[in-house]
Structure formats: C-alpha cells, structure tokens
Design an enzyme around this catalytic site. Structure first.
Site, PDB file in Angstrom:
ATOM      1  N   ASN A  78      -1.420  -2.464  13.315  1.00 33.17           N
ATOM      2  CA  ASN A  78      -2.888  -2.366  13.358  1.00 33.17           C
ATOM      3  C   ASN A  78      -3.363  -1.148  14.150  1.00 33.17           C
ATOM      4  OD1 ASN A  78      -2.642  -4.694  11.949  1.00 33.17           O
ATOM      5  ND2 ASN A  78      -3.448  -6.063  13.532  1.00 33.17           N
TER       6      ASN A  78
ATOM      7  N   LYS B 288      -8.273   3.233   2.347  1.00 32.63           N
ATOM      8  CA  LYS B 288      -7.565   4.494   2.159  1.00 32.63           C
ATOM      9  C   LYS B 288      -7.890   5.230   0.864  1.00 32.63           C
ATOM     10  CE  LYS B 288      -4.212   2.686   5.123  1.00 32.63           C
ATOM     11  NZ  LYS B 288      -5.095   1.500   5.190  1.00 32.63           N
TER      12      LYS B 288
ATOM     13  N   LYS C  11     -20.693  29.186 -27.700  1.00 28.84           N
ATOM     14  CA  LYS C  11     -20.924  28.520 -26.421  1.00 28.84           C
ATOM     15  C   LYS C  11     -20.081  29.071 -25.276  1.00 28.84           C
ATOM     16  CE  LYS C  11     -23.189  25.405 -25.591  1.00 28.84           C
ATOM     17  NZ  LYS C  11     -23.033  23.975 -25.845  1.00 28.84           N
TER      18      LYS C  11
ATOM     19  N   THR D 127     -41.960  25.001  -7.688  1.00 29.48           N
ATOM     20  CA  THR D 127     -42.157  23.614  -7.260  1.00 29.48           C
ATOM     21  C   THR D 127     -42.386  22.852  -8.561  1.00 29.48           C
ATOM     22  OG1 THR D 127     -44.550  23.892  -6.997  1.00 29.48           O
ATOM     23  CG2 THR D 127     -43.213  24.267  -5.040  1.00 29.48           C
ATOM     24  N   HIS D 128     -41.878  21.650  -8.623  1.00 36.13           N
ATOM     25  CA  HIS D 128     -41.942  20.861  -9.871  1.00 36.13           C
ATOM     26  C   HIS D 128     -41.269  21.584 -11.036  1.00 36.13           C
ATOM     27  CE1 HIS D 128     -45.100  18.517  -7.724  1.00 36.13           C
ATOM     28  NE2 HIS D 128     -45.454  19.701  -7.305  1.00 36.13           N
TER      29      HIS D 128
ATOM     30  N   SER E 263       0.831  -1.222   0.000  1.00 36.61           N
ATOM     31  CA  SER E 263       0.000   0.000   0.000  1.00 36.61           C
ATOM     32  C   SER E 263       0.859   1.264   0.000  1.00 36.61           C
ATOM     33  CB  SER E 263      -0.941  -0.005   1.207  1.00 36.61           C
ATOM     34  OG  SER E 263      -0.215  -0.183   2.413  1.00 36.61           O
TER      35      SER E 263
ATOM     36  N   SER F 298     -16.650  25.970 -26.474  1.00 34.94           N
ATOM     37  CA  SER F 298     -16.748  24.760 -27.266  1.00 34.94           C
ATOM     38  C   SER F 298     -15.747  24.857 -28.402  1.00 34.94           C
ATOM     39  CB  SER F 298     -18.168  24.633 -27.825  1.00 34.94           C
ATOM     40  OG  SER F 298     -18.170  23.814 -28.979  1.00 34.94           O
TER      41      SER F 298
ATOM     42  N   GLU G 223     -21.190  21.998 -13.570  1.00 33.95           N
ATOM     43  CA  GLU G 223     -21.458  20.667 -14.144  1.00 33.95           C
ATOM     44  C   GLU G 223     -20.540  19.610 -13.552  1.00 33.95           C
ATOM     45  OE1 GLU G 223     -22.443  20.644 -18.643  1.00 33.95           O
ATOM     46  OE2 GLU G 223     -21.256  22.433 -18.288  1.00 33.95           O
TER      47      GLU G 223
HETATM   48  N1  ARG Z   1      -0.971  -1.428   5.310  1.00 34.42           N
HETATM   49  C1  ARG Z   1      -1.875  -1.912   6.304  1.00 34.42           C
HETATM   50  C2  ARG Z   1      -3.211  -1.188   6.174  1.00 34.42           C
HETATM   51  O1  ARG Z   1      -3.271  -0.269   5.465  1.00 34.42           O
HETATM   52  C3  ARG Z   1      -1.331  -1.663   7.663  1.00 34.42           C
HETATM   53  C4  ARG Z   1      -1.745  -2.643   8.705  1.00 34.42           C
HETATM   54  C5  ARG Z   1      -1.250  -3.974   8.356  1.00 34.42           C
HETATM   55  N2  ARG Z   1      -1.340  -4.893   9.415  1.00 34.42           N
HETATM   56  C6  ARG Z   1      -1.176  -6.189   9.187  1.00 34.42           C
HETATM   57  N3  ARG Z   1      -1.169  -6.967  10.173  1.00 34.42           N
HETATM   58  N4  ARG Z   1      -1.023  -6.668   7.966  1.00 34.42           N
HETATM   59  O2  ARG Z   1      -4.196  -1.544   6.737  1.00 34.42           O
END
Ligand code: ARG
Length: 468
Positions: A119, A334, A292, A164-165, A32, A286, A299
């Site tokens: 974690n 994420k 335009k 309205t509408h 990641s 445009s 938008e």
């Molecule tokens: N890269 C992991 C995440 O975004 C971090 C936590 C990973 N923990 C693990 N035991 N693999 O969640």
C-alpha cells in the site's frame, strides 16, 4: 474472458492463510501486472531506498543489503533486456519483482518487505513515476510555448481580424492572438508545477495503513528518493490519490486549451478562411477526394480532449466516498493516469513540432480584416474624442455601417463628404483611424494589440519561458 489457465497459483506471496488456490479468472481479474509493470523502474528505486534504510537501522545485515541491491540491479537489467518473465499469478509489479528477487538471492529477498506494505509501496511508486512524467511533459510544454512566442514576435505587425461570436470584431495582430495561446499554456505550466510540488511527499513507511513496529527512518527514504519530506499521516499516505486527480485536472485543462487552438487552426486552414497553411507532413489526404488536404493533427488533438476529461471524471468517481485507508479500487487509478500522461505528452509534442512550421497567409488575413467593418469601433471612439457621448457615436456609426451594407462597400471606401452626411464632427483626420494599421497601433497599452506591445510582450515571454 474466462479461459482456463495453468499458472500455479498456490505460490502467491500471501498464500499462507489460504486453503485453496485463487480461481483462475479471479486471478486475472484482480491482477494489474499487465499495466502496472510501467512502474518497474520506480518500484526498484523505492526498494533500493527502503533496503538501504533497513540496513542503516540494523534491520538488514550489510550482506543482505548487498544481495538485495545486486538482485534488484539484475532484475532491472532483465526488464530492460525484455527477458524478465512477468507472471499473472504474481498479481502486480511489486510481487513480480519481489518474487523474482527471492528466486535470485534467496532469503535476503524475503526480508525486503520488512516494515512496508504494497500500500505504501504503490503510492510511492506512482508518485515517483508521475513526478518524472510531469518533468518530461513540462519540457514539451516549454518547447511548444517557445515556438508560439517566437512566431508571435515574427508576426507582431501581421494584421488579422479579431473575432467575437466568430464574427469579425476588431483588427488585431496575429502575434497578439498567438500570445493569447501562450497565456493559456503559461497557466497550464503553473498548474503542473503546483501538482508536482504537492505530490512530493514520501508515503513510504506508512506500511499497510498504521505504520510499522520496526525502527524505520522515514526521513532517510524520503531524502533518498528526492521527496521534500515524508507524509504526515499513515492513513492518508496510503489512500491519497489527489496527485493523480490534480494531474488529470491540469492535463484536462491543458488539452482543453489545445483543443481551442486546434479548432482555430481547423477553421483557419479551411478554403473559406485560408489564413494558415499547415505543411503537408502534418496533414493527410482523402482516399476518394483527390483535392483534400486534411488538418488531421489539430483535429486529433481536438478529439483527444474528450478522453482526457474522461480520465479526470474516472479518477474523481473512483475516489468518491472511499473509506480510509487503502481499497483495491485504487488499482483502477493507473490506466487513466498512464493514458493521460501519454496522451498529453503526444498532443504537446505534435503541436510543438507543428506550430513553428505554420505558414500564415498575411494577405488573406489582411483582406479578411478589411471585411466586416472591423474599424467601426475606431470610428465611434474618434467621434467620442470629437465630443460626442459614446452612445450617440455608436448610433452614428451604426448608420454608417448600415449605409455601407446597402451599398456593398467598406468603411475605407467612404469619402469625407460621405462621412460628413452622418456627422459634421468628422474631419479629414478620420482616415488614419479607419485603416487597419491605425486601428491596431492605437491600442497601445499593456495587454493591447498594438505591434509595439506585442513585440515587448513576446520578448518578455521568450525570456521567462527560456529561463525556467
Ligand atoms: N496492485 C495494487 C494496486 O495497484 C497494489 C496494492 C495492493 N495492496 C493490497 N493490499 N491489495 O493498488
């Protein structure tokens, strides 16, 4: 993409248990670092707080703490300078930083992970990151609200048709319409503050899931990182992503509101309406049609609400049915969250820049309000005041409108004689209620469209938004 790669993947931080290197594709697939490097600043802050606490608890020596603090500071510097080497074999932001720290300061770096886990680390990092994001988004939202409320105050007397509408209903003031936008945004602001309030508990110390055998001081790290308190349950601490869901829900509602405003601007800037001009710097042309001028900013904001709803559904689906505690699934939290933050901020910024520059065409608005029999309800209310039951008054006015439609005239074109054909309750005091100004001024109560009410409401809103 499964091309071979030459990273040395026997050097991972968890390599001790493993008898063969991670498959090169699996390494990339599970990594990641390509996106969670956005959390680097917060990861360093979390590590500083954790190391300081470990030293206070006697788990690290002062010498080790100094080495870690200095090492983390130079890593921060490397990241800011762009010289930090992000490595996919180090999987994520946490292991990239920790491995680099060990390169820089040796064994003290290896001790930093005592009493914590990625974690609780990642949960803490995201909370710190999101808290900051909510603060900058809230400022941008406030800037937009100030622009709307000031424009409302300036247009407390500007008459336009209310719909309205999407059919002309009753005359309103432009200021009143703008203040309706502000009410939506005011609730959005509140939802963001609620989200920030509930997220502000520190997961650090939950470690992998069950807590740690070391004598840690959770209150100390929580305070150092500006949380209100440590979280109360270690399992929940590492698995909870409610804060990300809540943010995306608040963000999706906000962009839904922005999409409604955007839609109105698109309609109002059309040649058929011509209520508003958006300055050229917010529009594009445009490549084929020279005449335009397209309202691209509204938008695009309207379109962005689609992906925001998607992010909310992504996160809800990600968390649905997940057993306690941490699961690798959570790494998927994420990208939607990051994109939701960027997208919401950009939409708010675009609107905050554009709204104060909107140029309403007051004559077009007024002319449109004269069409569509917008004062018909006022005539019915007038007849009620003269003693007719409302349903009878409604019937009489329906006939008056039908007559005008067949003659292609407006209510204001009718003489007293014409009107008295429909009801002898009508006197020459009727004309004040048939004017647009009379109509809006008559709705003079809390929340009504009368200019006096709009002026007072705009002042009150300006005061409360400025004093946040
Ligand atoms: N890269 C992991 C995440 O975004 C971090 C936590 C990973 N923990 C693990 N035991 N693999 O969640």
């Amino acid at each position: 993409m499964s091309t071979s790669d030459d990273t040395d993947n026997t050097s991972t931080l968890w390599g001790g248990r493993f008898s063969e290197a991670t498959d090169a594709f699996v390494q990339r697939f599970t990594a990641s670092e390509g996106f969670d490097r956005q959390l680097a600043q917060e990861d360093i802050e979390g590590s500083m707080a954790h190391a300081t606490m470990l030293a206070a608890a006697g788990i690290l020596s002062d010498h080790e703490l100094t080495a870690i603090t200095e090492g983390l500071a130079s890593i921060q510097n490397e990241i800011e300078q762009g010289s930090f080497e992000w490595r996919v074999d180090r999987e994520d932001v946490h292991m990239n930083i920790e491995a680099r720290l060990t390169e820089l300061v040796g064994d003290a770096g290896k001790k930093l992970h005592t009493g914590r886990s990625r974690n609780d680390q990642v949960a803490t990092d995201i909370k710190l990151w999101l808290r900051r994001a909510i603060e900058s988004i809230s400022k941008e939202l406030t800037r937009l609200q100030l622009g709307i409320v000031k424009l409302a105050e300036a247009h407390a007397h500007t008459v336009m048709p209310g719909f309205t509408h999407l059919q002309v209903a009753q005359p309103i003031t432009f200021g009143h319409h703008l203040l309706a936008w502000n009410e939506m945004l005011e609730r959005d602001w509140g939802r963001l503050q609620d989200c920030r309030y509930r997220l502000n508990q520190c997961p650090l110390g939950a470690a992998a899931l069950a807590g740690t055998t070391f004598p840690i001081d959770r209150a100390m790290t929580s305070d150092a990182l500006g949380f209100d308190a440590p979280t109360r349950n270690s399992l929940d601490s590492v698995s909870d992503r409610d804060f990300a869901i809540e943010f995306c829900a608040a963000a999706a509602i906000t962009t839904t509101h922005l999409s409604r405003m955007a839609e109105e601007l698109v309609i109002w800037t059309s040649a058929q309406f011509g209520f508003i001009d958006i300055p050229d710097r917010f529009c594009t042309g445009s490549s084929i049609m020279p005449q335009k001028k397209n309202p691209d900013v509204p938008e695009l904001v309207r379109g962005k609400s689609g992906r925001m709803n998607g992010h909310l559904i992504t996160l809800l689906t990600l968390m649905k049915s997940q057993p306690l505690a941490y699961n690798k699934d959570n790494q998927e939290d994420k990208e939607p969250l990051f994109d939701a933050v960027t997208t919401l901020f950009d939409c708010l910024r675009a609107f905050a820049d554009m709204v104060p520059a909107l140029e309403p065409d007051q004559e077009r608005m007024r002319a449109a309000a004269l069409q569509g029999f917008s004062t018909a309800t006022d005539l019915a209310d007038y007849l009620v005041r003269k003693g007719l039951p409302f349903r009878d008054a409604h019937e009489v006015v329906g006939k008056v409108v039908g007559h005008c439609v067949s003659k292609d005239i407006t209510l204001e074109d009718l003489s007293l004689d014409d009107l008295q054909e429909f009801s002898d309750a009508i006197g020459d005091d009727v004309f004040s209620v048939l004017t647009l100004e009379g109509s809006v001024a008559a709705r003079n109560h809390l929340g009504g469209t009368a200019p006096d009410q709009v002026t007072a409401a705009a002042k009150a809103a300006l005061e409360s938004v400025s004093n946040r």
